[in-house]
Design a protein around this motif. Sequence first.
Motif, PDB file in Angstrom:
ATOM      1  N   SER A   1      31.953  42.221  52.851  1.00 43.82           N
ATOM      2  CA  SER A   1      30.872  41.274  52.565  1.00 43.82           C
ATOM      3  C   SER A   1      31.349  39.996  51.898  1.00 43.82           C
ATOM      4  CB  SER A   1      29.827  41.943  51.673  1.00 43.82           C
ATOM      5  OG  SER A   1      29.321  43.102  52.280  1.00 43.82           O
ATOM      6  N   GLY A   2      32.634  39.935  51.566  1.00 45.13           N
ATOM      7  CA  GLY A   2      33.174  38.750  50.910  1.00 45.13           C
ATOM      8  C   GLY A   2      32.682  38.581  49.483  1.00 45.13           C
ATOM      9  N   LEU A   3      32.364  39.694  48.834  1.00 40.14           N
ATOM     10  CA  LEU A   3      31.878  39.644  47.465  1.00 40.14           C
ATOM     11  C   LEU A   3      33.023  39.641  46.467  1.00 40.14           C
ATOM     12  CD1 LEU A   3      29.034  42.313  47.729  1.00 40.14           C
ATOM     13  CD2 LEU A   3      28.759  39.836  47.639  1.00 40.14           C
ATOM     14  N   GLU A   4      32.827  38.937  45.372  1.00 44.22           N
ATOM     15  CA  GLU A   4      33.758  39.009  44.256  1.00 44.22           C
ATOM     16  C   GLU A   4      33.518  40.363  43.587  1.00 44.22           C
ATOM     17  OE1 GLU A   4      34.768  35.880  40.930  1.00 44.22           O
ATOM     18  OE2 GLU A   4      32.776  36.728  40.614  1.00 44.22           O
ATOM     19  N   MET A   5      34.596  41.089  43.288  1.00 52.39           N
ATOM     20  CA  MET A   5      34.457  42.393  42.648  1.00 52.39           C
ATOM     21  C   MET A   5      35.104  42.377  41.271  1.00 52.39           C
ATOM     22  SD  MET A   5      34.912  45.038  45.799  1.00 52.39           S
ATOM     23  CE  MET A   5      36.080  44.057  46.738  1.00 52.39           C
ATOM     24  N   ILE A   6      34.343  42.839  40.305  1.00 50.67           N
ATOM     25  CA  ILE A   6      34.807  42.940  38.929  1.00 50.67           C
ATOM     26  C   ILE A   6      34.788  44.413  38.562  1.00 50.67           C
ATOM     27  CG2 ILE A   6      34.372  42.243  36.541  1.00 50.67           C
ATOM     28  CD1 ILE A   6      32.607  39.935  37.894  1.00 50.67           C
ATOM     29  N   VAL A   7      35.887  44.887  37.992  1.00 48.43           N
ATOM     30  CA  VAL A   7      36.009  46.300  37.670  1.00 48.43           C
ATOM     31  C   VAL A   7      36.056  46.473  36.161  1.00 48.43           C
ATOM     32  CG1 VAL A   7      37.472  48.340  37.927  1.00 48.43           C
ATOM     33  CG2 VAL A   7      37.219  46.742  39.823  1.00 48.43           C
ATOM     34  N   GLU A   8      35.260  47.409  35.654  1.00 47.16           N
ATOM     35  CA  GLU A   8      35.267  47.678  34.216  1.00 47.16           C
ATOM     36  C   GLU A   8      35.856  49.059  33.947  1.00 47.16           C
ATOM     37  OE1 GLU A   8      30.887  49.646  33.439  1.00 47.16           O
ATOM     38  OE2 GLU A   8      31.149  47.530  33.006  1.00 47.16           O
TER      39      GLU A   8
END
Length: 85
Positions: A36-43
Motif C-alpha cells: 500500500s506504500g504506507l510508512e510503517m513505524i514499529v514500537e
Amino acid sequence: MGIDSIKIDKMFIDTIGTNDLKRGVLDAIIAFGMESGLEMIVEGVETAEQVEYLKKRGIFLLQGYYFARPMPVEQLKTVKSDEVP
C-alpha cells in the motif's frame, strides 16, 4: 481514507524469533504496508534480532528499549546520534 502510515504494536514485534501464530499476522501487516506504500513505524523493539528482521523487510522507523529507555527531555537533548545503536 487519508491514511499514510501505520504503527505496528509491540505484541506483534514480540513474536519475532518465536513460533507464535501472531508472527504470521506481523508478516501480513508488513506485506500490506509495503503493498500500500504506507510508512510503517514499529514500537517495542528490544533486541538486535528484531532490528535485523525489520530492516530486512524494509522497515527503518523503529522505537523501543533497544535504542534507549524513556528519559527526561533535558537528558535526551544531550544524546549524540552516534551513541544510538
